[in-house]
Write a protein that holds these residues in place. Sequence first.
Motif, PDB file in Angstrom:
ATOM      1  N   MET A   1       0.815  -1.199   0.000  1.00 56.02           N
ATOM      2  CA  MET A   1       0.000   0.000   0.000  1.00 56.02           C
ATOM      3  C   MET A   1       0.851   1.252   0.000  1.00 56.02           C
ATOM      4  O   MET A   1       0.445   2.246  -0.556  1.00 56.02           O
ATOM      5  N   GLY A   2       2.023   1.221   0.639  1.00 56.20           N
ATOM      6  CA  GLY A   2       2.841   2.414   0.633  1.00 56.20           C
ATOM      7  C   GLY A   2       3.998   2.368   1.601  1.00 56.20           C
ATOM      8  O   GLY A   2       4.206   1.392   2.312  1.00 56.20           O
ATOM      9  N   LEU A   3       4.725   3.478   1.594  1.00 59.06           N
ATOM     10  CA  LEU A   3       5.894   3.663   2.452  1.00 59.06           C
ATOM     11  C   LEU A   3       5.723   4.967   3.207  1.00 59.06           C
ATOM     12  O   LEU A   3       5.249   5.949   2.647  1.00 59.06           O
ATOM     13  N   SER A   4       6.134   4.963   4.463  1.00 55.88           N
ATOM     14  CA  SER A   4       6.143   6.182   5.271  1.00 55.88           C
ATOM     15  C   SER A   4       7.452   6.236   6.036  1.00 55.88           C
ATOM     16  O   SER A   4       7.908   5.198   6.534  1.00 55.88           O
ATOM     17  N   PRO A   5       8.052   7.432   6.168  1.00 55.82           N
ATOM     18  CA  PRO A   5       9.249   7.523   7.006  1.00 55.82           C
ATOM     19  C   PRO A   5       8.919   7.099   8.440  1.00 55.82           C
ATOM     20  O   PRO A   5       7.856   7.418   8.958  1.00 55.82           O
ATOM     21  N   SER A   6       9.832   6.399   9.069  1.00 57.66           N
ATOM     22  CA  SER A   6       9.626   5.931  10.427  1.00 57.66           C
ATOM     23  C   SER A   6       9.754   7.081  11.408  1.00 57.66           C
ATOM     24  O   SER A   6      10.674   7.883  11.312  1.00 57.66           O
ATOM     25  N   GLN A   7       8.817   7.158  12.340  1.00 60.12           N
ATOM     26  CA  GLN A   7       8.868   8.190  13.372  1.00 60.12           C
ATOM     27  C   GLN A   7       9.887   7.841  14.439  1.00 60.12           C
ATOM     28  O   GLN A   7      10.442   8.713  15.081  1.00 60.12           O
ATOM     29  N   SER A   8      10.131   6.576  14.649  1.00 60.85           N
ATOM     30  CA  SER A   8      10.953   6.158  15.777  1.00 60.85           C
ATOM     31  C   SER A   8      12.395   5.828  15.416  1.00 60.85           C
ATOM     32  O   SER A   8      13.272   5.907  16.258  1.00 60.85           O
ATOM     33  N   GLN A   9      12.635   5.453  14.173  1.00 62.93           N
ATOM     34  CA  GLN A   9      13.979   5.029  13.783  1.00 62.93           C
ATOM     35  C   GLN A   9      14.445   5.845  12.581  1.00 62.93           C
ATOM     36  O   GLN A   9      13.931   5.669  11.483  1.00 62.93           O
ATOM     37  N   ALA A  10      15.417   6.719  12.808  1.00 65.23           N
ATOM     38  CA  ALA A  10      15.949   7.523  11.716  1.00 65.23           C
ATOM     39  C   ALA A  10      16.494   6.592  10.632  1.00 65.23           C
ATOM     40  O   ALA A  10      17.145   5.601  10.928  1.00 65.23           O
ATOM     41  N   GLY A  11      16.226   6.924   9.393  1.00 65.58           N
ATOM     42  CA  GLY A  11      16.716   6.116   8.293  1.00 65.58           C
ATOM     43  C   GLY A  11      15.903   4.863   8.031  1.00 65.58           C
ATOM     44  O   GLY A  11      16.319   4.025   7.255  1.00 65.58           O
ATOM     45  N   SER A  12      14.759   4.732   8.688  1.00 63.60           N
ATOM     46  CA  SER A  12      13.891   3.572   8.483  1.00 63.60           C
ATOM     47  C   SER A  12      12.547   4.024   7.929  1.00 63.60           C
ATOM     48  O   SER A  12      12.175   5.195   8.034  1.00 63.60           O
ATOM     49  N   PHE A  13      11.857   3.079   7.343  1.00 66.02           N
ATOM     50  CA  PHE A  13      10.539   3.344   6.775  1.00 66.02           C
ATOM     51  C   PHE A  13       9.563   2.271   7.225  1.00 66.02           C
ATOM     52  O   PHE A  13       9.967   1.148   7.522  1.00 66.02           O
ATOM     53  N   ALA A  14       8.300   2.622   7.250  1.00 69.90           N
ATOM     54  CA  ALA A  14       7.244   1.652   7.491  1.00 69.90           C
ATOM     55  C   ALA A  14       6.671   1.274   6.128  1.00 69.90           C
ATOM     56  O   ALA A  14       6.154   2.126   5.402  1.00 69.90           O
ATOM     57  N   LEU A  15       6.811   0.013   5.768  1.00 74.66           N
ATOM     58  CA  LEU A  15       6.218  -0.529   4.552  1.00 74.66           C
ATOM     59  C   LEU A  15       4.885  -1.126   4.964  1.00 74.66           C
ATOM     60  O   LEU A  15       4.824  -1.961   5.867  1.00 74.66           O
ATOM     61  N   VAL A  16       3.805  -0.683   4.340  1.00 72.49           N
ATOM     62  CA  VAL A  16       2.476  -1.149   4.718  1.00 72.49           C
ATOM     63  C   VAL A  16       1.918  -2.011   3.597  1.00 72.49           C
ATOM     64  O   VAL A  16       1.744  -1.557   2.465  1.00 72.49           O
TER      65      VAL A  16
END
Length: 189
Positions: A1-16
């Motif tokens: 569905m998409g990608l969002s920058p991670s709020q908790s881990q710099a340099g990480s993304f949430a893949l949904v």
Amino acid sequence: MGLSPSQSQAGSFALVLGEELGNRRLPIIIGVFEAQAIAVQIENIMPNRPMTHDLFKSFAEGMNYDLKEIFISDLKEGIFYAKIICTDKIREVEIDARPSDAIAIGLRFDIPIFTTDSIMSEAGLIANTDQDEEIDDEEQIIETVEPARKEVPLRDMSFDDLQKMLDDALAHEDYEKAAKIRDEMGSRN
């Protein structure tokens, strides 16, 4: 569905990932390079030189392997595991992979991504179907996330407050936050 920058881990993304015939979502935290490889494929960007996942595709095709599916096979201590299922028309092979790499490769082969009901039950989130909209390939979600506000730590909140926050996070499709709240609620059971 998409990608969002991670709020908790710099340099990480949430893949949904979204359930095809349902309203459950599966958020998976991935690294910046894997997010880039996924975004490049979603946006049909052709890099000057092949990326690692493109190299894998060329190698598999050169060796006459067909990829059948990506299978998110396990979840242990918060870590997802995946397999790339492929065949040379004589035998079928399961290759162990990180889900982010498997999905980046799977997108290049345009193959389905599967998981188990138990993983969806354990780590999936239920999206608010009233706010869900159809998203075509050209409108893939790559969202930015507002900076986090000062909040009370989840461990200090009541179960009822956590449930309200979970409902709100799902209504706003903030799946990374919802996953953290779900994990806190699960640790109390």
